[in-house]
Design a protein around this motif. Sequence first.
Motif, mmCIF file in Angstrom:
data_model
loop_
_atom_site.group_PDB
_atom_site.id
_atom_site.type_symbol
_atom_site.label_atom_id
_atom_site.label_comp_id
_atom_site.label_asym_id
_atom_site.label_seq_id
_atom_site.Cartn_x
_atom_site.Cartn_y
_atom_site.Cartn_z
ATOM 1 N N UNK A 138 -0.315 0.778 1.734
ATOM 2 C CA UNK A 138 -0.899 1.288 0.714
ATOM 3 C C UNK A 138 0.092 1.950 -0.222
ATOM 4 N N UNK A 139 -0.153 1.409 -1.558
ATOM 5 C CA UNK A 139 0.663 2.014 -2.605
ATOM 6 C C UNK A 139 -0.171 3.226 -3.362
ATOM 7 N N UNK A 182 6.740 5.601 -2.322
ATOM 8 C CA UNK A 182 5.406 5.884 -2.473
ATOM 9 C C UNK A 182 4.366 5.148 -1.761
ATOM 10 N N UNK A 183 4.785 4.359 -0.694
ATOM 11 C CA UNK A 183 4.039 3.515 0.053
ATOM 12 C C UNK A 183 4.033 3.840 1.359
ATOM 13 N N UNK A 184 2.907 3.856 1.816
ATOM 14 C CA UNK A 184 2.568 4.249 3.286
ATOM 15 C C UNK A 184 2.252 2.866 4.089
ATOM 16 N N UNK A 235 -0.593 13.133 -10.104
ATOM 17 C CA UNK A 235 -1.561 13.011 -10.894
ATOM 18 C C UNK A 235 -1.792 11.417 -11.524
ATOM 19 N N UNK A 236 -2.826 11.359 -12.364
ATOM 20 C CA UNK A 236 -3.590 10.115 -12.528
ATOM 21 C C UNK A 236 -4.084 9.376 -11.316
ATOM 22 N N UNK A 237 -3.986 8.217 -11.571
ATOM 23 C CA UNK A 237 -4.722 7.377 -10.147
ATOM 24 C C UNK A 237 -3.885 7.557 -9.138
ATOM 25 N N UNK A 238 -4.512 7.597 -7.989
ATOM 26 C CA UNK A 238 -3.763 8.127 -6.910
ATOM 27 C C UNK A 238 -3.798 6.799 -5.860
ATOM 28 N N UNK A 239 -4.944 6.105 -5.938
ATOM 29 C CA UNK A 239 -4.981 5.020 -4.985
ATOM 30 C C UNK A 239 -4.418 3.795 -5.904
ATOM 31 N N UNK A 240 -3.469 3.034 -5.554
ATOM 32 C CA UNK A 240 -2.761 1.909 -6.582
ATOM 33 C C UNK A 240 -3.241 0.627 -5.734
ATOM 34 N N UNK A 241 -2.801 0.232 -4.856
ATOM 35 C CA UNK A 241 -2.907 -1.050 -4.024
ATOM 36 C C UNK A 241 -3.307 -0.670 -2.589
ATOM 37 N N UNK A 247 -3.889 -9.005 2.869
ATOM 38 C CA UNK A 247 -5.353 -9.141 2.371
ATOM 39 C C UNK A 247 -5.604 -7.794 1.599
ATOM 40 N N UNK A 248 -6.104 -8.109 0.388
ATOM 41 C CA UNK A 248 -6.174 -6.789 -0.539
ATOM 42 C C UNK A 248 -7.624 -6.329 -0.439
ATOM 43 N N UNK A 249 -7.496 -4.953 -0.010
ATOM 44 C CA UNK A 249 -8.864 -4.202 0.024
ATOM 45 C C UNK A 249 -9.364 -3.629 -1.272
#
Length: 237
Positions: A45-46, A168-170, A204-210, A221-223
């Motif tokens: 998760x980015x 910033x990737x989990x 700040x801004x968009x928290x979930x990227x990919x 596989x993209x969720x």
Amino acid sequence: MPKISRRLQGLQAKVEDKDYHPLEALALLKDTATAKFVEAAEAHIRLGIDPKYTDQQLRTTVALPKGTGQIVRVAVIARGEKVNEASNAGADIVGSEELIDEIQKGRMDFDKLIATPDVMPQVAKLGKLLGPRGLMPSPKGGTVTFDLGSAIAEFKAGKLEFRADRTGIVHVMFGKTTFSPEDLLVNLKALQETIDRNRPSGAKGRYWRTFYVSATMGPSIKIDVTALRDLKLSEAG
């Protein structure tokens, strides 16, 4: 460029370039788990954070309701009565200063190390050994505590510690590919809620990227993150 095996090329052909509904993605994850061993189900998760700033760091734990599918070997460093307490609570390895010495000499036959706060000054010297392996006890990770019984039970039942890496990737393992898609979804939903609940104050801004899932040896596989966040757990099983 690393050569992509024929097996992986065939699996990649099954995955469309689109945002999959969570349950559909997890069914596909199982379908693309064709290695000769039981693969882990992984989430990558980015997030919209820059962990070089202290108010944009993410480090926490998630309790996976359906477990991890793994046997977790727990070691505990404590003193006095707490040694017996850890032993009675099901810890696999228990000790005091002598266990610290053994770890210094290379003993690493455990998956999780819990320490009581009073021994942390001594455990600190293991930082260079344990830090790179993600085994260093920390209060944020729930591994520095006097409540040994609860901590041991939780980690054995499927509690995981995770953090965002410096980009910033989990990366989190949230089960095994032998789990049903519905059970994987329950665990994935718990992970998403934990990440939302622990949003760093400086994000700040968009928290979930990919948000991608995959089997250990399978394609990404993209969720559809919005679909996952909107999902009610009753729907997830």
